[in-house]
Write an enzyme that holds these catalytic residues in place. Sequence first.
Site, mmCIF file in Angstrom:
data_model
loop_
_atom_site.group_PDB
_atom_site.id
_atom_site.type_symbol
_atom_site.label_atom_id
_atom_site.label_comp_id
_atom_site.label_asym_id
_atom_site.label_seq_id
_atom_site.Cartn_x
_atom_site.Cartn_y
_atom_site.Cartn_z
ATOM 1 N N GLY A 347 79.437 85.944 111.628
ATOM 2 C CA GLY A 347 80.827 85.840 110.919
ATOM 3 C C GLY A 347 80.717 85.834 109.296
ATOM 4 O O GLY A 347 79.575 85.399 108.834
ATOM 5 N N ASN A 534 82.933 79.288 103.851
ATOM 6 C CA ASN A 534 82.363 80.292 104.818
ATOM 7 C C ASN A 534 83.593 80.657 105.780
ATOM 8 O O ASN A 534 84.834 80.090 105.708
ATOM 9 C CB ASN A 534 81.315 80.091 105.564
ATOM 10 C CG ASN A 534 81.552 78.851 106.298
ATOM 11 O OD1 ASN A 534 82.138 77.867 106.173
ATOM 12 N ND2 ASN A 534 81.138 78.842 107.768
ATOM 13 N N CYS A 536 84.379 79.203 108.619
ATOM 14 C CA CYS A 536 84.812 78.113 109.417
ATOM 15 C C CYS A 536 85.107 76.962 108.402
ATOM 16 O O CYS A 536 85.010 75.879 108.740
ATOM 17 C CB CYS A 536 84.113 77.715 110.539
ATOM 18 S SG CYS A 536 83.973 78.899 111.764
ATOM 19 N N GLU A 538 83.198 75.096 106.521
ATOM 20 C CA GLU A 538 82.177 73.984 106.483
ATOM 21 C C GLU A 538 80.841 74.100 105.445
ATOM 22 O O GLU A 538 80.151 73.135 105.314
ATOM 23 C CB GLU A 538 81.576 73.574 108.003
ATOM 24 C CG GLU A 538 80.405 74.376 108.493
ATOM 25 C CD GLU A 538 81.006 75.621 108.999
ATOM 26 O OE1 GLU A 538 79.972 75.996 109.910
ATOM 27 O OE2 GLU A 538 81.997 76.063 108.892
ATOM 28 N N THR A 726 82.417 73.842 116.412
ATOM 29 C CA THR A 726 81.748 73.565 117.695
ATOM 30 C C THR A 726 82.681 73.857 119.094
ATOM 31 O O THR A 726 82.606 73.204 119.907
ATOM 32 C CB THR A 726 81.065 72.223 118.064
ATOM 33 O OG1 THR A 726 82.044 71.332 118.031
ATOM 34 C CG2 THR A 726 80.062 71.895 116.705
ATOM 35 N N SER A 728 82.840 76.273 120.861
ATOM 36 C CA SER A 728 82.277 76.999 122.354
ATOM 37 C C SER A 728 81.157 75.878 122.845
ATOM 38 O O SER A 728 81.154 75.468 123.996
ATOM 39 C CB SER A 728 81.569 78.143 122.100
ATOM 40 O OG SER A 728 82.612 78.946 121.726
ATOM 41 N N THR A 729 80.312 75.304 121.918
ATOM 42 C CA THR A 729 78.891 74.631 122.174
ATOM 43 C C THR A 729 79.418 73.237 122.690
ATOM 44 O O THR A 729 78.893 72.573 123.454
ATOM 45 C CB THR A 729 77.875 74.858 121.247
ATOM 46 O OG1 THR A 729 78.588 74.173 119.757
ATOM 47 C CG2 THR A 729 77.394 75.675 120.964
#
EC number: 1.17.4.1
Length: 845
Positions: A347, A534, A536, A538, A726, A728-729
């Site tokens: 991304g 970025n 997301c 962070e 996070t 998905s993970t």
Amino acid sequence: MHIIKRNGEPQPYMREKIIVAISAAFRSVQNPLAPEVPAIITDLAAEVERQLFEMNRAGVPVHVEKIQDFVEKTLTKYNHSDEVKSFILYRDDRTKKRIAREQIACCFTDSSVLGVLKEIQQDFPFPEYSLDALASKFLLFKKEVTDERRSMQLLIKAAVELTAQEAPQWELIAARLLMLDFSLALGTSLEKLNIHSFYEKITYLEEAGLYGVYIRTHYSRAEIEEAATYLECSRDKLFTYSSLDMILRRYVIRTRAHVPLETPQEMFLGIALHLAMNETQDRMQWVKRFYTVLSKLQVTVATPTLSNARKPFHQLSSCFVDTVPDSLDGIYRSIDNFSQVSKFGGGMGLYFGKVRAVGAPIRGFQGAAGGILRWIKLANDTAVAVDQLGVRQGSVAVYLDVWHKDIPEFLQLRTNNGDDRMKAHDVFPAVCYPDLFWKTVRDNLGASWYLMCPHEILTVKGYALEDFYAEEWEKRYWDCVKDARISKRTIPIKELVRLVLKSVVETGTPFAFYRDHANRANPNGHRGIIYCSNLCTEIAQNMSAINLVSVKITEVDGQKVVVQTTRPGDFVVCNLASLVLSNIDLSDDKELREVVRVAVRALDNVIDLTYYPVPYAQVTNAYYRAIGLGVSGYHHVLAQQGIDWESDEHLAFADRIFERINRAAIEASMTIAREKGAYGCFTGSDWCTGAYFRKRGYVSEDWQRLQREVATHGMRNGYLLAVAPTSSTSIIAGTTAGVDPIMKQYFLEEKKGMLMPRVAPSLSQKTCPLYKSAHAVEQRWSIRAAGLRQRHIDQAQSVNLYITTDFTLKQVLDLYVYAWEVGMKSLYYVRSQSLEIDLCGYCAS
């Protein structure tokens, strides 16, 4: 002597089993047992055994049911009436369980089905997890179905649909059945391919172009076979149905015909082998450590690492950030960089704050520039066009300063009304705010705000306003405002705020980046500035544009070639992983430090092992060696520890645990630096001078000692902590996402033709009151906790705000101001109950 089992098979006689059965009867009546009872149990077992041997000597086959009859009669004979009743009930319960098992198992020819069902009954002994309920639902689904594979899928479906708030562990049972189904199919596939070992499997996958040749190049056969002994298949029991389903669908290696050939544990081991590949000392021990934290779900790596490690195209990094220069070749280079990043699953964040505004001159021609929107539309179309082999379209966040002349139009990129030619619905807009903006909003909402063109400022003043921050930026901003040579677009700050809030409520964006907070806390401020974050929100690292130095025509092998020379700038790369707080014993400082140490080492290795889609990223990554260690399972661990989200106890926990994580991460990076050397610009950094520690008020003796050690040995990584979403993970780890509260305790999701229950992790009567949903939480508690965490995080956090339809725009604005006041560096989405938002999978570490 042999005993005949119920299926007719003989098995050796074991006296211990009789003792266990009698002991269980006594313990059901008195627990703990009286001192004299063990001797009584031994005598009773001897009496039963005597009868069995008499029967055996007479030539009569001894069946298991006969042994139980003898136990019952012996207990009665010696007047243990309460124990007899207990034993009879125990036998009855065992019979019912056996019947339920056999009702299901008789539909399958493979004997392993029965073994798994027995295991389920042992591990889930409570009435709400009775196999009777599973058998009833399964047989209702099955009806005339005779195909065993289809029958197994129906059995799994039955377990999934039994999952409820009152019986959440059916999701674990469904995972056991899904793993059984997968294992049976995998076994058949491997048998056809004549694969019987992990080494043979790697060899086959490598020859098929599905596994990186570098694994067998770096490891001997003996080392790979040793690694195979680390596999702990029992850790498959940690998966929920949702997590296992995701791993099997997305992450295990499949053939080009979509046949899976890798187990989840082999996936973790393959990742560990890749990440430890370049270790020169104790390499196999590092393989084991990496595998352990991954397979125990104590650490999750970013989605690209999970997907691509051990494979031929090993792009392991999540997100990239580029500074778009104010030139035609520079803009197209940034778009090309984005296309390459997207092609390999990354991304992108693009900072457009240097690009000239609408109406700015080009080569002296007044009014020639078309502004940033046309270039953002180009990024939008690139995101749609470069769709990763049709898997998903690219994702890009586009950042702009709140004082840029084009900001009003930028804020309407994704809103529902207005000229569609001015829209870019497939990008994620984000705004960079200086302190002055929020001070003005808080103290004087009736004031004016001045929008200017960065190119015009550079031309007139000789400096780029965006290259400064905090007090110096504010001084230069007012200097530009007063300079009559610079044209201004004056707008009431209230109107600008209205445009921001309108977009936020309609679309969840723009994201917010508090640039002065980020730059004040930048440990590498001596080498540059942070313009934006970025995709997301962070990441906060030094940025600078790529610049063309020269274009030369030269000759190579008798042919003319064109050689371009560029300065790589600071092209930011995010290498991410997350600590799963709910799967780590946080009361054990030694365990926490070990897990952090292993995670930091793995991330540092990613820098040297990843495939870089653009060379500029490789240069920056090697120079700063930046990593982003974050967390998931934050709400989960609060619930586990009995802590209410809306409490001072939560705030104390946030402050305490993130200080511990930060200290452990700094120690880990310093230890690697002592072994392998510090990152490229450590000298002069806040790490080196001690300013990093002073700015955060780290004054205890432990912190002072660590500060001295860092000054002596250096830091391996220029940036350390960043909390990714996070999304998905966290599902893979069976926990809550990032540092956000849960959306709901329980909900149903339609998937693959069935309703998939989603249950809060570790949901019970005890944790239920502590799982207040995200939209029900008072958002100021979330912001206060984020502010406390931010002190210990050198980069930023993906923090969402959750609003209901009752929120006024003033209340939303107050949250933005409060986030700035507590020192947050960024805000991600504002998630309204009426708004559907696409979650980012790139930073799902």
